[in-house]
Design an enzyme around this catalytic site. Structure first.
Site, mmCIF file in Angstrom:
data_model
loop_
_atom_site.group_PDB
_atom_site.id
_atom_site.type_symbol
_atom_site.label_atom_id
_atom_site.label_comp_id
_atom_site.label_asym_id
_atom_site.label_seq_id
_atom_site.Cartn_x
_atom_site.Cartn_y
_atom_site.Cartn_z
ATOM 1 N N GLN A 102 0.837 -1.258 0.018
ATOM 2 C CA GLN A 102 -0.120 -0.047 0.055
ATOM 3 C C GLN A 102 0.764 1.209 0.132
ATOM 4 O OE1 GLN A 102 -1.321 0.841 4.474
ATOM 5 N NE2 GLN A 102 -1.627 -1.489 3.777
ATOM 6 N N HIS A 104 0.035 5.738 0.840
ATOM 7 C CA HIS A 104 -0.890 6.896 1.345
ATOM 8 C C HIS A 104 -0.652 8.185 0.595
ATOM 9 C CE1 HIS A 104 -1.312 4.001 4.239
ATOM 10 N NE2 HIS A 104 -0.112 4.027 4.608
ATOM 11 N N GLU A 139 3.519 7.605 8.511
ATOM 12 C CA GLU A 139 3.574 6.733 9.754
ATOM 13 C C GLU A 139 4.851 6.196 10.040
ATOM 14 O OE1 GLU A 139 2.471 2.321 7.487
ATOM 15 O OE2 GLU A 139 0.868 3.789 7.802
ATOM 16 N N HIS A 270 4.955 0.301 0.427
ATOM 17 C CA HIS A 270 5.457 -0.569 1.468
ATOM 18 C C HIS A 270 4.341 -1.713 1.972
ATOM 19 C CE1 HIS A 270 2.859 2.470 3.469
ATOM 20 N NE2 HIS A 270 2.699 1.660 4.357
ATOM 21 N N ARG A 289 -4.231 0.476 -2.149
ATOM 22 C CA ARG A 289 -3.415 -0.869 -1.924
ATOM 23 C C ARG A 289 -2.833 -1.303 -3.377
ATOM 24 N NH1 ARG A 289 -7.678 -0.875 1.201
ATOM 25 N NH2 ARG A 289 -7.146 -1.118 3.369
#
Length: 399
Positions: A102, A104, A139, A270, A289
């Site tokens: 996935q 972001h 993240e 990642h 994804r």
């Protein structure tokens, strides 16, 4: 302590500087049945405990021990952005098998995508909805035990080399599938990845079957790349029929020891492969994804947000107890066996003890947290000290 709107919330919150938390657990197929229960001192129940969420989220909110939602237990002066919210979500993550590949979006991409899907009338809870909000989702993942991940594209020459090794001696059926992908790789990473994602399902099944059988042989022939080939075989067993089982050939293989971390910015492809850790992210549900999943995949949209340049994540270690990242919404801290002041900036924070027992002194009041217990500190600007034999992680506002 007073609430921002006590009449509206109908909650009474006592004058405390720290609130022990009860946290929602998420059971996903890729979870592990033992690691989170063991952390919490509970008996495994056979379910795949994948994530424990600590924070405020529409899909799961922490509460105080008295059952008060965390959003109602926050001091007005601890608000960051919208009252009753936090800019980050803190998780304990237990990956028993690989999560989906996935990436972001950044803020601008999220804002544009969110508005576009709203205008198209796609419900927020629709399975084909890409953008659930207008925020980015950087993240950081910190290992609590040995942790495997894939993160960032390899240089094109490394991808080409591995494709050549993979297809050497392959059957005509496999060669005919991989040859067009190989040729595109010579043009660049974008062309390679688009060609790989365009492989039709029947060809992807042939490819994954070949990977399951042939990768262990390649691991013996290429000892310096054995872990990559072994991981390909493992993925082929977990996700048969998915061309993304070749992900270890085009993404960097990352091995983390306890206490080590990686930061994943927007646009970086990642996947977490296996292991136990804590994860801290900006509050967002925006995930696009690229394989290893039965969930919705929108390749054209994924291609618009991906960074196709090689990216090798830095292995982070704490500096002055902090894992430094460029993100303003959060910072991850770690504290061990110390009576020194805890180095969290002024504002709210969430802490969890992962080993031992900590006595946390906030504003002159002492609170005991045992392994697996987590707590919300509304204002970490007050003097916070800790004593005991323990390891504790904390999520605070970015430094």
């Amino acid at each position: 302590m007073t609430l921002a709107d006590p009449v509206k919330n109908h909650y009474h919150v006592s004058m405390e500087y720290l609130f022990k938390l009860k946290n929602p657990v998420k059971y996903y197929a890729w979870g592990n049945s033992e690691w989170i229960p063991q952390l919490l001192g509970q008996e495994p129940d056979g379910h795949p405990w994948a994530e424990m969420w600590m924070g405020i989220h529409l899909e799961g909110e922490s509460t105080t021990e008295e059952g008060i939602p965390l959003s109602a237990a926050m001091l007005p002066e601890s608000y960051v952005g919208t009252p009753g919210t936090l800019p980050f979500l803190f998780k304990v993550l237990a990956a028993g098998k690989a999560l989906s590949i996935q990436a972001h979006p950044n803020r601008d991409q999220a804002r544009i995508g969110y508005q576009r899907e709203n205008e198209a009338g796609i419900p927020l809870d629709a399975p084909n909805r890409n953008y659930k909000d207008q925020n980015h989702k950087p993240e950081i993942l910190c290992a609590l035990g040995p942790f495997e991940a894939l993160c960032g594209f390899r240089p094109a020459e490394e991808i080409i080399n591995r494709l050549e090794t993979f297809s050497a001696g392959a059957s005509d059926s496999v060669t005919s599938i991989i040859r067009p992908v190989h040729k595109q790789a010579e043009k660049g990473i974008r062309e390679f990845f688009q060609a790989l994602c365009a492989i039709p399902p029947e060809s992807a099944s042939i490819l994954s079957d070949y990977t399951l059988e042939h990768a262990p042989v390649l691991a013996q022939k290429s000892p310096h790349q054995a872990e990559e080939w072994q991981l390909c075989a493992r993925l082929a067993g977990q996700y048969p029929g998915d061309s993304a089982v070749l992900a270890p050939l085009y993404l960097n293989n990352i091995s983390l020891e306890p206490g080590q971390a990686i930061y994943v910015p927007a646009g970086v492809l990642h996947a977490y492969m296996h292991g136990f850790g804590v994860e801290l992210m900006a509050t967002s549900d925006n995930v696009l994804r690229g394989g290893l999943t039965k969930k919705w995949i929108d390749y054209p949209e994924l291609f618009t947000i991906l960074k196709f340049s090689p990216f090798q994540p830095e292995i982070l270690r704490p500096k002055n107890n902090c894992y430094l990242t460029p993100t303003k919404e959060f910072s991850l801290f770690v504290q061990e066996n110390s009576g020194q002041a805890f180095p969290v900036v002024s504002g709210p924070c969430i802490v969890i003890v992962t080993q031992g027992e900590a006595v946390v002194n906030v504003g002159g009041r002492a609170y005991t947290l045992s392994q697996g217990q987590s707590a919300f500190i509304p204002d970490s600007g007050k003097k916070v000290t800790m004593s005991g034999v323990f390891t504790l992680y904390a999520a605070g506002i970015g430094v």
